[in-house]
Design an enzyme around this catalytic site. Structure first.
Site, PDB file in Angstrom:
ATOM      1  N   GLU A   1       0.842  -1.188   0.000  1.00 16.11           N
ATOM      2  CA  GLU A   1       0.000   0.000   0.000  1.00 16.11           C
ATOM      3  C   GLU A   1       0.886   1.250   0.000  1.00 16.11           C
ATOM      4  O   GLU A   1       1.823   1.339   0.769  1.00 16.11           O
ATOM      5  CB  GLU A   1      -0.891  -0.018   1.255  1.00 16.11           C
TER       6      GLU A   1
ATOM      7  N   LYS B   1       8.348  -1.664  -2.409  1.00 20.55           N
ATOM      8  CA  LYS B   1       7.753  -0.892  -1.325  1.00 20.55           C
ATOM      9  C   LYS B   1       8.854  -0.320  -0.406  1.00 20.55           C
ATOM     10  O   LYS B   1       8.843   0.858  -0.057  1.00 20.55           O
ATOM     11  CB  LYS B   1       6.795  -1.790  -0.537  1.00 20.55           C
TER      12      LYS B   1
ATOM     13  N   CYS C   1       6.177   4.119   8.969  1.00 22.63           N
ATOM     14  CA  CYS C   1       6.820   3.394   7.872  1.00 22.63           C
ATOM     15  C   CYS C   1       8.272   3.732   7.595  1.00 22.63           C
ATOM     16  O   CYS C   1       9.101   2.831   7.456  1.00 22.63           O
ATOM     17  CB  CYS C   1       6.018   3.589   6.598  1.00 22.63           C
TER      18      CYS C   1
HETATM   19  C1  UDX Z   1       0.528  -1.831   9.525  1.00 25.48           C
HETATM   20  C2  UDX Z   1       2.041  -1.747   9.376  1.00 25.48           C
HETATM   21  O1  UDX Z   1       2.536  -0.787  10.275  1.00 25.48           O
HETATM   22  C3  UDX Z   1       2.460  -1.393   7.994  1.00 25.48           C
HETATM   23  O2  UDX Z   1       3.818  -1.640   7.816  1.00 25.48           O
HETATM   24  C4  UDX Z   1       1.754  -2.199   7.006  1.00 25.48           C
HETATM   25  O3  UDX Z   1       2.045  -1.716   5.718  1.00 25.48           O
HETATM   26  C5  UDX Z   1       0.285  -2.299   7.257  1.00 25.48           C
HETATM   27  O4  UDX Z   1      -0.007  -2.656   8.563  1.00 25.48           O
HETATM   28  P1  UDX Z   1      -1.223  -0.004  10.180  1.00 25.48           P
HETATM   29  O5  UDX Z   1      -2.479  -0.436   9.528  1.00 25.48           O
HETATM   30  O6  UDX Z   1      -0.925   1.444  10.222  1.00 25.48           O
HETATM   31  O7  UDX Z   1       0.026  -0.546   9.397  1.00 25.48           O
HETATM   32  O8  UDX Z   1      -1.078  -0.711  11.600  1.00 25.48           O
HETATM   33  P2  UDX Z   1      -2.078  -0.652  12.825  1.00 25.48           P
HETATM   34  O9  UDX Z   1      -2.881   0.598  12.759  1.00 25.48           O
HETATM   35  O10 UDX Z   1      -1.278  -0.982  14.014  1.00 25.48           O
HETATM   36  O11 UDX Z   1      -3.107  -1.853  12.514  1.00 25.48           O
HETATM   37  C6  UDX Z   1      -2.831  -3.202  12.603  1.00 25.48           C
HETATM   38  C7  UDX Z   1      -4.070  -3.908  13.159  1.00 25.48           C
HETATM   39  O12 UDX Z   1      -3.851  -5.318  13.118  1.00 25.48           O
HETATM   40  C8  UDX Z   1      -4.377  -3.570  14.628  1.00 25.48           C
HETATM   41  O13 UDX Z   1      -5.684  -3.080  14.720  1.00 25.48           O
HETATM   42  C9  UDX Z   1      -4.214  -4.915  15.367  1.00 25.48           C
HETATM   43  O14 UDX Z   1      -5.118  -5.090  16.422  1.00 25.48           O
HETATM   44  C10 UDX Z   1      -4.456  -5.904  14.246  1.00 25.48           C
HETATM   45  N1  UDX Z   1      -3.867  -7.235  14.487  1.00 25.48           N
HETATM   46  C11 UDX Z   1      -2.576  -7.375  14.840  1.00 25.48           C
HETATM   47  C12 UDX Z   1      -4.657  -8.377  14.325  1.00 25.48           C
HETATM   48  O15 UDX Z   1      -5.843  -8.278  14.036  1.00 25.48           O
HETATM   49  N2  UDX Z   1      -4.084  -9.598  14.512  1.00 25.48           N
HETATM   50  C13 UDX Z   1      -2.802  -9.765  14.882  1.00 25.48           C
HETATM   51  O16 UDX Z   1      -2.340 -10.905  15.053  1.00 25.48           O
HETATM   52  C14 UDX Z   1      -2.011  -8.602  15.055  1.00 25.48           C
HETATM   53  C1  UDX Z   2       4.620   7.182   3.789  1.00 24.63           C
HETATM   54  C2  UDX Z   2       4.645   7.103   2.252  1.00 24.63           C
HETATM   55  O1  UDX Z   2       4.484   8.417   1.696  1.00 24.63           O
HETATM   56  C3  UDX Z   2       3.561   6.186   1.760  1.00 24.63           C
HETATM   57  O2  UDX Z   2       3.630   6.029   0.346  1.00 24.63           O
HETATM   58  C4  UDX Z   2       3.712   4.828   2.433  1.00 24.63           C
HETATM   59  O3  UDX Z   2       2.673   3.975   2.064  1.00 24.63           O
HETATM   60  C5  UDX Z   2       3.728   4.974   3.953  1.00 24.63           C
HETATM   61  O4  UDX Z   2       4.733   5.894   4.345  1.00 24.63           O
HETATM   62  P1  UDX Z   2       3.147   8.486   5.592  1.00 24.63           P
HETATM   63  O5  UDX Z   2       4.218   8.092   6.546  1.00 24.63           O
HETATM   64  O6  UDX Z   2       1.738   8.213   5.947  1.00 24.63           O
HETATM   65  O7  UDX Z   2       3.392   7.785   4.176  1.00 24.63           O
HETATM   66  O8  UDX Z   2       3.242  10.065   5.315  1.00 24.63           O
HETATM   67  P2  UDX Z   2       4.222  10.998   4.456  1.00 24.63           P
HETATM   68  O9  UDX Z   2       3.388  12.048   3.827  1.00 24.63           O
HETATM   69  O10 UDX Z   2       5.072  10.225   3.539  1.00 24.63           O
HETATM   70  O11 UDX Z   2       5.103  11.723   5.558  1.00 24.63           O
HETATM   71  C6  UDX Z   2       6.053  11.036   6.347  1.00 24.63           C
HETATM   72  C7  UDX Z   2       6.823  12.016   7.207  1.00 24.63           C
HETATM   73  O12 UDX Z   2       7.686  12.827   6.431  1.00 24.63           O
HETATM   74  C8  UDX Z   2       5.939  12.981   8.004  1.00 24.63           C
HETATM   75  O13 UDX Z   2       6.453  13.149   9.298  1.00 24.63           O
HETATM   76  C9  UDX Z   2       6.040  14.262   7.212  1.00 24.63           C
HETATM   77  O14 UDX Z   2       5.798  15.402   7.992  1.00 24.63           O
HETATM   78  C10 UDX Z   2       7.490  14.190   6.740  1.00 24.63           C
HETATM   79  N1  UDX Z   2       7.752  14.990   5.531  1.00 24.63           N
HETATM   80  C11 UDX Z   2       7.125  14.697   4.362  1.00 24.63           C
HETATM   81  C12 UDX Z   2       8.699  16.010   5.577  1.00 24.63           C
HETATM   82  O15 UDX Z   2       9.290  16.295   6.629  1.00 24.63           O
HETATM   83  N2  UDX Z   2       8.955  16.721   4.435  1.00 24.63           N
HETATM   84  C13 UDX Z   2       8.345  16.443   3.244  1.00 24.63           C
HETATM   85  O16 UDX Z   2       8.658  17.129   2.236  1.00 24.63           O
HETATM   86  C14 UDX Z   2       7.397  15.403   3.208  1.00 24.63           C
END
Ligand code: UDX
Ligand code: UDX
Length: 471
Positions: free
Chosen positions: A166, A225, A281
């Site tokens: 994603e 990714k 990430c």
């Molecule tokens: C996560 C990862 O951080 C990211 O690297 C990946 O690309 C997508 O999954 P995110 O959705 O942001 O991203 O994580 P989080 O908001 O923590 O959600 C994960 C969910 O999985 C939680 O709600 C947790 O309860 C659930 N989970 C975890 C299960 O249902 N089963 C498990 O065994 C572990």
């Molecule tokens: C990132 C990637 O953009 C996305 O494609 C991937 O799926 C998950 O990780 P995210 O972490 O949600 O997404 O947000 P992003 O907009 O990329 O910002 C990441 C961090 O970089 C933030 O703390 C943001 O404030 C910072 N940032 C971003 C900067 O400091 N300067 C910039 O020019 C852009």
């Protein structure tokens, strides 16, 4: 039995920042497909099912409208994981993959225990052939591990594993999902692999142009990714490295970003200097990449990418140090207002937010931190401080030094300094002249996001310091 060609039901394990919005959009765009989102956390599921859409567990602009549209029609949130697995032809794994905090690869490698548990559960429960899609960001060759587990535990069913990383960014998740630059699907080259790829292509093709759906071998998809996130984070560390030089030389980093961004080979996006990148990430994925490189005996390549994370740490500490230096070398007992705690605007997510580390540094020097963030709760901030505490004693000390405000003016009243940690739009609209009058003098503003107008702030009587803004 055969690998399913047509998908009637999808189940996604993990109702987090990725799984929740992604599945809500798939359900909205594919009304004939039933989409189950399951999670082990009953509180999270309850929040997803709340009739008050302002209580959804995550905040994303546009998300509640999508949920309102599809929930109860073909989008369902539940804790019934086994039932979800049995019912679906296609299962997405979207559970979290944090950096390991123990054992081999501690602090670097991704902890795959949740992914592994999911794979075992799928194999145990499934009665028919399934397509399993890895949505979580994972180290290269994880698909192979998932496949091995599925096959070892299977009772004769076949599984095809796809990688479908994603790329959505938080704060813009819904628009990113509606109009992705590309969708990436990696799968096996054999016949069943191609059937599985096509089944997933058909889902995205409901709203994404076919030429924007890239299909690759599975390992290329997994590595793409990590590489995409490493490149994006590298741009921020590069511009932040230049910001330090700007402060010494009198140049302005925003002017430099504009000048270099006009070169079409460089491009204008992702060149905003800041207090440091955060989010779940970037750091995790780069450390993961570094670990992989070292594992495959490529130490020079690993060191190269590790520098991106080191520069980011440097930037966070540099910002905190600048505050301490400017406030006459001590912040002990001084009130410092924090505008923002989230890692970027338009999200309530605080994972790896620069604010946490800056607060930690300042509180180590006994500053009183007063936080205002429009979307982050007090409970979340306490949890974040606990994560960075090295001992119970330190955590207790920080709890006594941190204060929370549900409106901004009280946080800034009689403060010695204001630090802008998140670029929320509302901060720009404040009555800065009035705020200046109510602060202790000299009234400092440390703009970690360069969102305020330097000339105006100076005119109002602030001592304004932006990132990468030389005198
Ligand atoms: C996560 C990862 O951080 C990211 O690297 C990946 O690309 C997508 O999954 P995110 O959705 O942001 O991203 O994580 P989080 O908001 O923590 O959600 C994960 C969910 O999985 C939680 O709600 C947790 O309860 C659930 N989970 C975890 C299960 O249902 N089963 C498990 O065994 C572990
Ligand atoms: C990132 C990637 O953009 C996305 O494609 C991937 O799926 C998950 O990780 P995210 O972490 O949600 O997404 O947000 P992003 O907009 O990329 O910002 C990441 C961090 O970089 C933030 O703390 C943001 O404030 C910072 N940032 C971003 C900067 O400091 N300067 C910039 O020019 C852009």
């Amino acid at each position: 039995m055969a690998i399913p060609k047509k998908i009637n039901t999808i189940t996604c394990i993990g109702a987090g920042y990725v799984g929740g919005p992604t599945m809500a959009v798939i359900a909205q765009k594919c009304p004939e497909i039933k989409v189950n989102v399951v999670d082990i956390n009953p509180k999270r599921i309850e929040a997803w099912n709340d009739s008050d859409l302002d209580k959804l567990p995550i905040y994303e602009p546009g998300l509640k409208e999508v949920v309102a549209d599809a929930r109860g029609r073909n989008l369902f949130f539940s804790t019934e994981i086994d039932e979800g697995i049995r019912e679906a032809e296609m299962i997405f794994i979207s559970v979290n993959t944090p950096t390991k905090t123990y054992g081999l690869g501690k602090g670097m490698a991704a902890d795959l225990k949740y992914v592994e548990l999911c794979a075992r559960q799928i194999a145990r429960v499934a009665k028919e052939d399934k397509i399993v899609v890895e949505k979580s960001t994972l180290p290269v060759r994880t698909a192979q591990s998932i496949k091995t587990i599925l096959e070892a535990e299977s009772n004769g069913q076949q599984f095809k594993v796809l990688s479908n990383p994603e790329f959505l960014a938080e704060g813009t998740a819904i628009t990113d999902l509606y109009n992705p630059d590309r969708v990436l699907i990696g799968g096996d080259e054999d016949e069943n692999g191609q059937i599985a790829i096509q089944a997933l292509v058909d889902i995205y093709a409901h709203w994404v142009r076919r030429e924007n759906i890239i299909t690759t071998k599975i390992w290329s998809s997994e590595l793409s990714k990590l590489t995409a996130n490493a490149f994006l984070a590298q741009r921020i560390s590069s511009v932040n490295a230049i910001s330090a030089l700007c402060e010494r030389t009198g140049a302005d980093v925003d002017e430099i970003a504009r000048a270099i961004g006009a070169d079409s080979r460089i491009g204008p996006k992702f060149l905003k200097s800041s207090v440091g990148f955060g989010g779940s990430c970037f750091q995790k994925d780069i450390l993961n990449l570094v670990y992989l490189c070292r594992h495959f005996n490529l130490p020079e390549v690993g060191d190269y990418w590790e520098q991106v994370v080191k520069m980011n740490d440097y930037q966070k500490h540099r910002f905190a140090k600048q505050i301490i230096d400017s406030l006459f070398n001590t912040v002990s007992g001084k009130k410092i207002a924090f505008l923002g705690w989230a890692f970027k605007k338009d999200t309530n997510d605080t994972r790896e937010s620069a604010a946490i580390y800056v607060a930690h540094d300042l509180m180590s020097d006994l500053a009183e931190i007063h936080v205002y963030d429009p979307k982050v709760s007090k409970e979340q901030i306490i949890k974040d401080l606990k994560i960075v505490s090295s001992s119970t004693e330190e955590f207790e000390k920080m709890q006594s030094l941190i204060h929370f405000h549900d409106e901004p003016y009280s946080a800034m009243n009689e403060a010695h300094a204001i630090a802008v940690l998140t670029e929320w739009d509302e901060f720009i609209q404040y009555d800065w002249q009035k705020i200046q009058k109510k602060m202790l003098k000299p009234a400092f503003v440390f703009d970690g996001r360069n969102i305020l107008d330097k000339d105006k702030m100076n005119m109002f009587g602030f001592k304004y310091k932006g990132i990468g803004k030389g005198e």
